[in-house]
Each structure stands twice: as structure tokens, then as C-alpha cells.
Write an enzyme that holds these catalytic residues in place. Structure first.
Site, PDB file in Angstrom:
ATOM      1  N   ILE A 238      40.381 -77.419  26.601  1.00 17.58           N
ATOM      2  CA  ILE A 238      41.607 -76.636  26.444  1.00 17.58           C
ATOM      3  C   ILE A 238      41.326 -75.399  25.603  1.00 17.58           C
ATOM      4  O   ILE A 238      40.723 -75.486  24.532  1.00 17.58           O
ATOM      5  CB  ILE A 238      42.703 -77.470  25.749  1.00 17.58           C
ATOM      6  CG1 ILE A 238      43.107 -78.667  26.609  1.00 17.58           C
ATOM      7  CG2 ILE A 238      43.909 -76.598  25.404  1.00 17.58           C
ATOM      8  CD1 ILE A 238      43.787 -78.320  27.908  1.00 17.58           C
ATOM      9  N   LYS A 239      41.759 -74.244  26.108  1.00 17.48           N
ATOM     10  CA  LYS A 239      41.721 -73.015  25.315  1.00 17.48           C
ATOM     11  C   LYS A 239      43.133 -72.705  24.838  1.00 17.48           C
ATOM     12  O   LYS A 239      44.078 -72.707  25.630  1.00 17.48           O
ATOM     13  CB  LYS A 239      41.199 -71.835  26.125  1.00 17.48           C
ATOM     14  CG  LYS A 239      41.153 -70.550  25.291  1.00 17.48           C
ATOM     15  CD  LYS A 239      41.120 -69.301  26.139  1.00 17.48           C
ATOM     16  CE  LYS A 239      41.233 -68.056  25.252  1.00 17.48           C
ATOM     17  NZ  LYS A 239      41.359 -66.811  26.026  1.00 17.48           N
TER      18      LYS A 239
END
Length: 357
Positions: A238-239
Site C-alpha cells: 500500500i502506498k
């Protein structure tokens, strides 16, 4: 092991980030990145051996190889912001080869960019550094400007290019979010079928998320829920943007004045605080307590990029995150300075003296 004193020097007045002791979610409850991350965190999942190999390729490359941490150079701003806005400060990056060269010389685990950028140099570089192909973008030329993530290519194209992973953005909370969630979930499922890893830019976007003079797009509670939706559709990584405040659920109201969404008072009294490490830890917690890694955004270029980037890396690492995805701060400056900045960020993750809070 990197030099802690150098990190302290760069941080300057923000050096107290290194001393902070969190009293929210105990670090013992988190799944902390490490050399065995693939075996410990990803192998027990339903990911195929091909996907596990791709994740290991990402984690086994660059200066951070085999630490469990990631340093990725992302350059998709030529579409998201316009090529002129992005590359005029340093015109050499109109040439995609220089983007890839910066990622390699900067010791990054991977380079993330568009179909066009990576496709233009794939035969020369796809075997030298892991490619992450960004499959959708906000096309920013329509008049009047609007905000929507649309597909720019196919998963098959990314696979044929030799990509190790694909990346995508979802604008959670937007009018278009239902379509984007469906599109990206299907794309990620097919990418996994072919053996590629998946990275999701989990951004919130809605004019209603600005209220009372406060912008809650990077509120810890809202951005953390975006993360939770991201891991739900099988994003491997996840960014997320670094949280800047909290309490979005409490401040935002539906147009009819009713309560927006659902939350719990313990989110604010026990599971987080006003400290950036605690706010980021709540984001990590919503990535299944770190089973799927959180990489923080490096943010826009500014007047104090080196200190800001190192501080963001310290916050991410001490919160239990997986690394940094930093672009504009690196490529909107001379090449050698960009390499130096990327290395300074990586040194945070290589330093045993920077511990999880």
C-alpha cells in the site's frame, strides 16, 4: 549499518522523532518488515509461487536488498500533473532513460512509471531493475479540469514488458470510486494470475473532505480506511500519503447533515495520538497490522527536501512501515543530488539505530 549521527544531523530540529515512544498500538502487535518478510508474511497467503517470486525480486534489489524495506522511484507525474510542471525544473527527465538511470544509480528497489516511460526502454533495462508499471492515471488536460483515474493500458502489456509489478491509484470517496475499485480489483487479480505483484496508491478525494477550513484528505482515520479497502482487493503493498491530522469521520457531514461513515472513539483516544508516528501507525494497523507493507509518499519538492524526506522515512520506519516511494524530491534536482537524497532515505532503513517506536 548506516551512521545514526548523520541522520540526526540531517533531521536537525526534527531529531526528536528518533526518541519518541509510542503508547498507542504496541509494536509487538505489528508485523514488522524484515529479511524474512516473504516467508513470514506473504507465503501464508493465497499468493502463488510466481507472485511470491516477484515480491522477493522487489525486496531483493537495490541498496535495501534483503532488509524487508523498499525504496521506489515513482515518476508518473508527467501525466498526473503535466510533463512541463514535472520536468521543467530538470529537463533531462523528459527522456525516460534518465528516470531509470536515476533509480539504478540511486540504489532503488524498483522504478515505477507509465506504460510509455518504461516501455520506451524496456529491452535495455527491464532485466537490470524491477519495473512497476502504473496502469491508470488522472488525465489532467480535459477542460474544465476533473479528477478520475482511467486505465492507460492492459495487464498483458505490463507482463510482456517484463514488469515485476503493477501499480494503480484509487480515489476512495470520489463519485468514481465504485468503478475504480472494480477496475483495479479485476486488474490486480489478473496481474496475480500472471505472477506480478500489486501496489495500490490509496488516495482519498472528495471536495466534501475539506470542511471547516481543514483538509481531511490526509486524515489518519480516512486514509487508514482507504488502506483497509486496498488490502481487501489484494494489494500486496500500500502506498499512502503521510497523515497530517485526524478526525475526518467526526468532522465531515453528509449533505443532509447526517453523520458521515462510522468510527469509534477509541480510534482517537487509544489507537492514535497527534504525533505523526502514531498517526502513521494507525495507517499500518489498517494494512492488516502490517501483513501487507505500507510505503509512504515522499511528497512534493520544496525548500527543505533532504530533511523532509529523511523525517518521512523515520516516521514510516518507526511506525512499522515498509519504506518510502519518493519521486519529485529526487528528480526535480540535479542528478547527483537526486542520488544523494535517495541514498539518505535508504540510510534510515539501513540504520539499526532507527528502531520501531
Amino acid at each position: 549499518m548506516s551512521d545514526l549521527s548523520k541522520i540526526v544531523e540531517i533531521l536537525g530540529p526534527q531529531a526528536d522523532l528518533l526518541e519518541y515512544a509510542s503508547n498507542t498500538i504496541p509494536k509487538e502487535n505489528l508485523h514488522i518488515p524484515g529479511p524474512d518478510s516473504v516467508d513470514r508474511l506473504y507465503a501464508p497467503t493465497d499468493r502463488s509461487p510466481k507472485v511470491l517470486r516477484s515480491i522477493q525480486t522487489l525486496l531483493g534489489s537495490g541498496r535495501l536488498a534483503d532488509t524487508g524495506y523498499l525504496s521506489i522511484l515513482p515518476v508518473d507525474q508527467g501525466i498526473e500533473h503535466s510533463a512541463g510542471a514535472s520536468f521543467a525544473p530538470n529537463p533531462m527527465y523528459f527522456d525516460p532513460e534518465n528516470i531509470v538511470k536515476l533509480a539504478i544509480e540511486g540504489g532503488c528497489n524498483a522504478v515505477a512509471s507509465t506504460f510509455g516511460v518504461l516501455g520506451s526502454v524496456a529491452r535495455k533495462y527491464a532485466h537490470k531493475i524491477p519495473f512497476v508499471v502504473k496502469i491508470n492515471h488522472n488525465e489532467f488536460l480535459s477542460y474544465p479540469n476533473n479528477y478520475d483515474q482511467i486505465m492507460f493500458g492492459t495487464i498483458d502489456q505490463a507482463w510482456e514488458m517484463g514488469a515485476v509489478a503493477v501499480g494503480a491509484t484509487i480515489y476512495f470517496g470520489s463519485e468514481e470510486s465504485n468503478r475504480q475499485i472494480t477496475e483495479v480489483a479485476n486488474a490486480f487479480a489478473y496481474a496475480h494470475e500472471l505472477g506480478m505483484a500489486t501496489i495500490l496508491w490509496c488516495y482519498t478525494r472528495n471536495p466534501g473532505f475539506k470542511t471547516g477550513g481543514v483538509d481531511y484528505h490526509t486524515a489518519a482515520d480516512l486514509s487508514a480506511q482507504a488502506n483497509h479497502l486496498g488490502v481487501t482487493i489484494h494489494a500486496d503493498i500500500i502506498k499512502q500519503k503521510l497523515p497530517t491530522n485526524n478526525g475526518g469521520y467526526n468532522a465531515i457531514k453528509n449533505p443532509d447533515g447526517s453523520t458521515f461513515g462510522k468510527t469509534h472513539k477509541k480510534v482517537y483516544s487509544e489507537l492514535s495520538s497527534d504525533h505523526p508516528i502514531d498517526l502513521t501507525r494507525y495507517q499500518v494497523a489498517n494494512c492488516y497490522m502490517g501483513r501487507f507493507g505500507l510505503i509512504s509518499s515522499g511528497g512534493a519538492a520544496g525548500d527543505n527536501d533532504l530533511q523532509d524526506a529523511v523525517a518521512t522515512a523515520v516516521i514510516n520506519k518507526r511506525a512499522g512501515g515498509m519504506g518510502l516511494i519518493l519521486g519529485r524530491k529526487a528528480f526535480q534536482r540535479p542528478f547527483a543530488d537526486g542520488v544523494e537524497l535517495l541514498n539518505a532515505v535508504q540510510d534510515v532503513y539501513l540504520c539499526d539505530g532507527v528502531t520501531v517506536a
